[in-house]
Design an enzyme around this catalytic site. Sequence first.
Site, short mmCIF file in Angstrom:
data_model
loop_
_atom_site.label_atom_id
_atom_site.label_comp_id
_atom_site.label_asym_id
_atom_site.label_seq_id
_atom_site.Cartn_x
_atom_site.Cartn_y
_atom_site.Cartn_z
CB CYS A 136 1.18 0.60 1.44
SG CYS A 136 0.16 1.15 0.21
CG HIS A 186 2.46 5.25 2.35
ND1 HIS A 186 3.35 4.59 1.88
CD2 HIS A 186 1.13 5.00 1.74
CE1 HIS A 186 3.15 3.92 0.95
NE2 HIS A 186 1.77 4.02 0.62
CD GLU A 219 5.91 5.71 4.21
OE1 GLU A 219 5.83 5.68 2.93
OE2 GLU A 219 5.06 5.10 5.02
#
Length: 258
Positions: free
Chosen positions: A112, A217, A219
Amino acid sequence: MRPLIGVPSRTGVRGENAEKPVYYSNKSYIHAVESAGGVPVIIPIMNDYESLRSLLFRLDGLLLSGGIDVHPNTYKEEATIDLSETDAELDKLELSLAHWAWQEDIPTLGICRGMQLMNVSLGGSLYQDLATGYEGDLLKHANWQLPRNETVHSVSITPGSRMREVLGVDKILVNSLHHQAVKNLGKGIVASGLAEDGIVELLEIPERSFMLAAQCHPEELYSDNPVWSRLFQAFVDASSDKMGRQMDTLASVMRASA
């Protein structure tokens, strides 16, 4: 031995009256690195940048995480909108880290803001705000009201790219939690994935051993989608390779001096 992965900290405040300044990182980045076999090390914003050198030469990889807006003055523009939160010290730290990683060929993963920062570090620019600056039909990219792991649009991955090799698919669904995005690509940077509206969602630097980035994202997605686990695993594996080469070099120097 596991590779050490540097993760720049964020600044904030804690306490009932917000009287305690703190450095921190989101848990999801830490555990994504850990799950792939790396050891995350939070990099604080120190007063003396020279002291960073004591830490940097011990790192095997760098994760540039998401967060607040990158200020337009970092890519030689005046702010044309009311920006969200910015942090000049954080921009300075992360640009320094990105330059160091590029020069030393340190495996790097941008997420990001981190992807945007990597682009700016090599002379690229950003859309300060997609809703007001992008000409053309636009998907909704700022979906902050949704759960962070909810996917909202697809990304087509460039055939033959390193990202295609790592992820192993031609198209992938992503979450979307941003209002800034890559505009003009920096020197040596290649777009390796586009959203349906043409926004750059994945990029890489082919002339380096491992420098990849995602606008989404991952993660927040890797535990539900093994495709994104491959990205973190490839990043940590590249960092392990870097660690091994450094140890071999050190052993050779010690043998030569014996």
